[in-house]
Motif scaffolding. Structure first.
Motif, PDB file in Angstrom:
ATOM      1  N   GLU A   1       0.857  -1.189   0.000  1.00 32.28           N
ATOM      2  CA  GLU A   1       0.000   0.000   0.000  1.00 32.28           C
ATOM      3  C   GLU A   1       0.890   1.235   0.000  1.00 32.28           C
ATOM      4  O   GLU A   1       1.690   1.420   0.934  1.00 32.28           O
ATOM      5  N   PRO A   2       0.777   2.096  -1.031  1.00 35.66           N
ATOM      6  CA  PRO A   2       1.730   3.200  -1.196  1.00 35.66           C
ATOM      7  C   PRO A   2       1.869   4.095   0.019  1.00 35.66           C
ATOM      8  O   PRO A   2       2.959   4.590   0.292  1.00 35.66           O
ATOM      9  N   TYR A   3       0.802   4.331   0.765  1.00 33.91           N
ATOM     10  CA  TYR A   3       0.884   5.271   1.887  1.00 33.91           C
ATOM     11  C   TYR A   3       0.765   4.572   3.228  1.00 33.91           C
ATOM     12  O   TYR A   3       0.491   5.204   4.238  1.00 33.91           O
ATOM     13  N   TYR A   4       1.008   3.252   3.244  1.00 39.55           N
ATOM     14  CA  TYR A   4       0.962   2.505   4.490  1.00 39.55           C
ATOM     15  C   TYR A   4       2.236   1.679   4.648  1.00 39.55           C
ATOM     16  O   TYR A   4       2.905   1.756   5.665  1.00 39.55           O
ATOM     17  N   GLY A   5       2.587   0.948   3.629  1.00 38.88           N
ATOM     18  CA  GLY A   5       3.807   0.169   3.692  1.00 38.88           C
ATOM     19  C   GLY A   5       3.672  -1.165   2.994  1.00 38.88           C
ATOM     20  O   GLY A   5       2.654  -1.469   2.366  1.00 38.88           O
ATOM     21  N   ILE A   6       4.713  -1.964   3.104  1.00 39.80           N
ATOM     22  CA  ILE A   6       4.757  -3.298   2.513  1.00 39.80           C
ATOM     23  C   ILE A   6       4.697  -4.302   3.649  1.00 39.80           C
ATOM     24  O   ILE A   6       5.559  -4.300   4.537  1.00 39.80           O
ATOM     25  N   ALA A   7       3.684  -5.155   3.625  1.00 44.61           N
ATOM     26  CA  ALA A   7       3.562  -6.196   4.651  1.00 44.61           C
ATOM     27  C   ALA A   7       4.074  -7.508   4.070  1.00 44.61           C
ATOM     28  O   ALA A   7       3.655  -7.919   2.983  1.00 44.61           O
ATOM     29  N   ILE A   8       4.998  -8.143   4.774  1.00 43.77           N
ATOM     30  CA  ILE A   8       5.497  -9.455   4.365  1.00 43.77           C
ATOM     31  C   ILE A   8       5.157 -10.458   5.449  1.00 43.77           C
ATOM     32  O   ILE A   8       5.134 -10.126   6.635  1.00 43.77           O
ATOM     33  N   ARG A   9       4.831 -11.666   5.042  1.00 48.26           N
ATOM     34  CA  ARG A   9       4.604 -12.728   6.019  1.00 48.26           C
ATOM     35  C   ARG A   9       5.942 -13.181   6.572  1.00 48.26           C
ATOM     36  O   ARG A   9       6.895 -13.449   5.832  1.00 48.26           O
ATOM     37  N   MET A  10       6.036 -13.254   7.901  1.00 48.67           N
ATOM     38  CA  MET A  10       7.285 -13.680   8.509  1.00 48.67           C
ATOM     39  C   MET A  10       7.425 -15.191   8.346  1.00 48.67           C
ATOM     40  O   MET A  10       6.499 -15.941   8.687  1.00 48.67           O
ATOM     41  N   PRO A  11       8.549 -15.654   7.801  1.00 48.70           N
ATOM     42  CA  PRO A  11       8.725 -17.104   7.647  1.00 48.70           C
ATOM     43  C   PRO A  11       8.713 -17.811   8.996  1.00 48.70           C
ATOM     44  O   PRO A  11       9.028 -17.222  10.032  1.00 48.70           O
ATOM     45  N   SER A  12       8.383 -19.079   8.967  1.00 44.04           N
ATOM     46  CA  SER A  12       8.375 -19.852  10.211  1.00 44.04           C
ATOM     47  C   SER A  12       9.745 -19.845  10.875  1.00 44.04           C
ATOM     48  O   SER A  12       9.854 -19.749  12.096  1.00 44.04           O
ATOM     49  N   SER A  13      10.770 -19.955  10.067  1.00 43.31           N
ATOM     50  CA  SER A  13      12.144 -19.863  10.573  1.00 43.31           C
ATOM     51  C   SER A  13      12.808 -18.698   9.849  1.00 43.31           C
ATOM     52  O   SER A  13      13.408 -18.882   8.789  1.00 43.31           O
ATOM     53  N   PRO A  14      12.690 -17.504  10.383  1.00 40.90           N
ATOM     54  CA  PRO A  14      13.205 -16.328   9.674  1.00 40.90           C
ATOM     55  C   PRO A  14      14.706 -16.405   9.437  1.00 40.90           C
ATOM     56  O   PRO A  14      15.456 -16.940  10.262  1.00 40.90           O
ATOM     57  N   PRO A  15      15.157 -15.865   8.313  1.00 38.89           N
ATOM     58  CA  PRO A  15      16.598 -15.844   8.050  1.00 38.89           C
ATOM     59  C   PRO A  15      17.292 -14.791   8.901  1.00 38.89           C
ATOM     60  O   PRO A  15      16.643 -13.984   9.573  1.00 38.89           O
ATOM     61  N   ARG A  16      18.578 -14.802   8.859  1.00 38.79           N
ATOM     62  CA  ARG A  16      19.370 -13.778   9.545  1.00 38.79           C
ATOM     63  C   ARG A  16      19.985 -12.875   8.471  1.00 38.79           C
ATOM     64  O   ARG A  16      20.543 -13.354   7.492  1.00 38.79           O
ATOM     65  N   GLY A  17      19.835 -11.561   8.636  1.00 35.19           N
ATOM     66  CA  GLY A  17      20.423 -10.653   7.650  1.00 35.19           C
ATOM     67  C   GLY A  17      19.634  -9.367   7.503  1.00 35.19           C
ATOM     68  O   GLY A  17      18.840  -8.990   8.377  1.00 35.19           O
ATOM     69  N   ASN A  18      19.866  -8.703   6.366  1.00 34.02           N
ATOM     70  CA  ASN A  18      19.241  -7.422   6.083  1.00 34.02           C
ATOM     71  C   ASN A  18      17.939  -7.592   5.313  1.00 34.02           C
ATOM     72  O   ASN A  18      17.783  -8.533   4.528  1.00 34.02           O
ATOM     73  N   ILE A  19      17.033  -6.650   5.497  1.00 32.10           N
ATOM     74  CA  ILE A  19      15.840  -6.541   4.654  1.00 32.10           C
ATOM     75  C   ILE A  19      16.106  -5.452   3.621  1.00 32.10           C
ATOM     76  O   ILE A  19      16.641  -4.387   3.933  1.00 32.10           O
ATOM     77  N   GLU A  20      15.719  -5.731   2.390  1.00 26.81           N
ATOM     78  CA  GLU A  20      15.949  -4.812   1.273  1.00 26.81           C
ATOM     79  C   GLU A  20      14.787  -4.918   0.303  1.00 26.81           C
ATOM     80  O   GLU A  20      14.278  -6.009   0.041  1.00 26.81           O
TER      81      GLU A  20
END
Length: 758
Positions: A526-545
């Motif tokens: 949503e341009p004026y709200y943000g980007i929602a991503i589903r969190m993986p069951s086992s999230p990775p380690r690192g940066n979001i881009e």
């Protein structure tokens, strides 16, 4: 009677041609290709003709069929004629010009104001205009020491004595003298640029602490736009970027710096240390521009309709050959005019008509022109009509350091952290809205050059205009912060909400959100709200881009490290005798703890960052030891179980043998608030009773061990330097033994530092 001009020219779509000599009057004066790739045919028409037509054929045999392409009326006077034939699909063709005495034009295939130009013999030659302007430059130098009003009066009186000049006047708001020749073309006699020996620039506060200024010379620009509810604010559709410098060498040149910044953000940049008409025509010939920064002299002049226009002066000297040849049509149409200073050679200058017809900008493009008076509505309308998303220039006479605010604009749009004031920690890229607000709030949108003598008004102000449908927005996607988001009815799972500036969703095939290099599932954009991503069951380690592909190339956001702690909590129950049960809960919690800025130079805000476990927490239960309450009875603890975790927003989190944790990381004050941890498992208890007769009875039970949570929540301090969670041991005693919870100090991974943009 008809007069035929047997002008035969070979026209080739591969842009090569030749002209055969004419055999009778009218006379052929040449053919070739102009700056826009049109095939031009020029001829001199004798008196008596009332029309002329350009015809083409690919067959010179007697039975050839000539196609009438372009026609024009002639008033009977001796004239020079130039036809401009667009490229043809038929390969090589021959062309001829026919003239006649009929006032009725024949039917032709092409029409338009740019296809034919007639110049009558009593018109003013380009050579005569250039000679006049060269003489004017000499006069300007001779009178340069005079007071401004006397300098202007002398020039106007001198110019009006020339029979070629129809008018000469000072055109407000500038000090220059605008000259109109009797053939309708215009030229500007520019006052020599003022030089300074004082300080390089004044502070922003000083630049605006002036006496009330005179009424604005142009209608004021619209106020900065409010955040709309509709879409339309996006990345530019193109990666074509141009930075250009058309000023004297004594002026600071900001174009190479801005060009290098754009190149670091994947824009295809061309930087021009000087400018010609041909170069400007090529800026957007193959692809619309996404960004343009141009430093030039802006000069007001009187247009044919009596209104005031602003021309942008190139660094190309005017010549007879160019003015009578490839540029003739543009000069006649008021797309190009002339300007001269004390160099004694006139320059070409381009007008809003040139911009409107010859330049193209992609939707949501950003254009900054560092030119005196360039912020007038007339010139801005030309850029907007050419597709510029947002256009900025100065509302008045600017000084030699006017390029500094322009550097600030692009520094903040691109997140370069090079143009003062430079923040620590570094700043991310910002939207144009945020950048304009910041510059206005801190008065960086005023020219910081020292005042002119007897100025009487504030320094020039950077004035913005926005396209009604596709305004400029961002030059690269930018992440402000990443937040934990719980489930709702439509999305029954844990999410990360990535807030920032991204524009409309370009579609699944044209965007990616990476976390630790892994592609995430986008559930909402949503341009004026943000980007929602589903969190993986086992999230990775690192940066979001965030990666977006638009206009055939890739643009990347700043990277946001998701800081992660892995903490082994040990819950230990010591019963009677040597009975001992231990539950180890290896708990992960993670968050974006960088803090965030909403606008440039804003102090970093450290708000609480919620977190909860996902499916990557694991643990074990183990038991050992014995206890004999009497000689005949022995209790033994043994065995154990494994513990798991799940997304608490997607599955039943309170099933047996589960680990659960949540809290809020408040890195600004160095602690974890409202921390909750619980877990449960089981182990085996074996009871053996020995009877008096020597027999025994064995009873096996499954016993549970569980940590029910904290009350009250313990202190969970974080080191503000390296994010280390301080270890602790909590112990409770009871009639049946002791209970202890302990954890070591843990330093997280993916900690932000001062080089991590906020």
């Amino acid at each position: 009677m008809k007069i035929h001009l047997p002008l035969v020219a070979l026209f080739s779509l591969c842009l090569a041609g030749r002209v055969l000599p004419a055999t009778s009057a009218p006379e052929n004066r040449g053919a070739g290709f102009d700056a826009l790739g049109h095939f031009t045919v020029q001829s001199e028409i004798p008196a008596g003709s009332r029309h002329a037509v350009l015809e083409i054929t690919s067959d010179l045999s007697a039975s050839a069929s000539w196609r009438p392409m372009i026609a024009t009326a002639i008033d009977g006077r001796e004239a020079k004629l130039m036809f401009r034939l667009p490229p043809q699909a038929s390969g090589k063709v021959f062309a001829r010009v026919k003239t006649g005495i009929s006032t009725t034009l024949p039917t032709v295939e092409l029409s338009g104001p740019d296809l034919c130009y007639v110049t009558y013999a009593d018109s003013i030659s380009s050579g005569a205009k250039i000679a006049f302007l060269t003489s004017a430059s000499t006069k300007m130098g001779e009178w340069s020491a005079l007071p401004l009003a006397q300098w202007q009066a002398n020039l106007i009186a001198w110019a009006l004595q020339d029979p070629k000049v129809a008018s000469a006047e000072v055109v407000p708001p500038a000090d220059n003298v605008s000259v109109r020749f009797k053939d309708g073309t215009t030229a500007t006699l520019m006052r020599a640029p003022r030089r300074y020996t004082g300080p390089a620039m004044q502070s922003a506060a000083t630049a605006v602490a002036k006496a009330p200024h005179s009424p604005e010379p142009f209608p004021p620009a619209p106020a900065p736009p409010k955040i709309p509810t509709e879409t339309g604010r996006n990345l530019p559709d193109s990666n074509n970027a141009v930075t250009a410098f058309s000023l004297e060498t004594g002026f600071p040149n900001s174009a190479p710096t801005i060009g290098s910044w754009l190149a670091t953000r994947s824009y295809a940049v061309r930087t021009f240390p000087s400018t010609t008409i041909d170069q400007i025509l090529q800026w957007s010939a193959s692809k619309p521009m996404a960004a343009l920064f141009w430093q030039s002299h802006g000069v007001p002049y009187r247009k044919k309709d009596g209104s005031i226009g602003i021309a942008l002066v190139t660094r190309q000297y005017a010549t007879d050959a160019l003015s009578d040849g490839p540029y003739a049509a543009m000069i006649k149409n008021d797309e190009i005019n002339f300007a001269v200073d004390d160099e004694k050679k006139p320059f070409y200058a381009v007008t809003s008509e040139f911009v409107r017809k010859r330049m193209r900008f992609s939707p949501n493009s950003i254009v900054v022109v560092d030119a005196c008076y360039g912020g007038g509505a007339e010139l801005a309308a030309g850029f907007t009509a050419a597709g510029a998303g947002s256009y900025a220039s100065w509302d008045w006479l600017s000084g030699p350091y006017s390029g500094t605010p322009c550097l600030k604009v692009f520094d903040r749009l691109l997140g370069m952290n090079q143009e003062p004031p430079v923040s620590v920690p570094k700043e991310r890229a910002f939207s144009l809205m945020a950048t304009r607000w910041w510059m206005s709030a801190y008065q960086f949108d005023y020219d910081p050059s020292p005042e002119y003598p007897n100025q009487g008004r504030p320094n020039a102000k950077l004035t913005w205009y926005d396209h009604p449908d596709k305004p400029g927005h961002i030059l690269c996607p930018t992440i402000m912060r990443v937040l934990h988001e719980n489930k709702d009815l439509k999305e029954p799972y844990t999410k990360f909400l990535i807030e920032g500036d991204f524009g409309d969703d370009p579609g699944e095939s044209l965007r990616e959100v990476l976390w630790g290099g892994q592609k995430m599932q986008v559930v909402r954009w949503e341009p004026y709200y943000g980007i929602a991503i589903r969190m993986p069951s086992s999230p990775p380690r690192g940066n979001i881009e965030v990666i977006m592909r638009k206009g055939g190339f890739t643009r990347r956001s700043n990277v946001v490290p998701i800081t992660e702690w892995t903490v082994p909590f040990t819950y230990e129950v010591s019963g009677k005798g040597s009975l001992n049960a231990k539950m180890v809960m290896n708990v992960k919690f993670r968050a974006d703890i960088r803090g965030s800025r909403g606008n440039p130079e804003m102090p970093v805000q450290y708000l609480g960052r919620l977190f909860s476990n996902m499916a990557d927490c694991e643990g074990t239960v183990s038991a050992s030891g014995t206890h004999s309450p009497d000689a005949a009875t022995t209790f033994t603890w043994s065995g154990g179980s494994s513990l798991t975790s799940v997304d608490p927003n997607a599955d039943e989190t309170y099933a047996p043998k589960r680990i659960r944790n949540s809290g809020s990381i408040n890195f600004g004050v160095g602690r974890i608030d409202q921390f909750q941890l619980s877990g449960d498992g089981d182990f085996t208890e074996t009871e053996v009773r020995v009877h008096n007769d020597g027999s025994s009875t064995t009873i096996v039970r499954q016993l549970g061990i569980g940590f029910p949570g904290f009350y009250p929540a313990p202190e969970m301090p974080l080191n503000l330097g390296n994010g280390t969670l301080r270890g602790n041991t909590l112990e409770w005693s009871g009639s049946e033994g002791t209970v202890k919870l302990s954890w070591p100090s843990v330093t997280p991974q993916m900690m932000p530092d001062n080089n991590t943009p906020r």
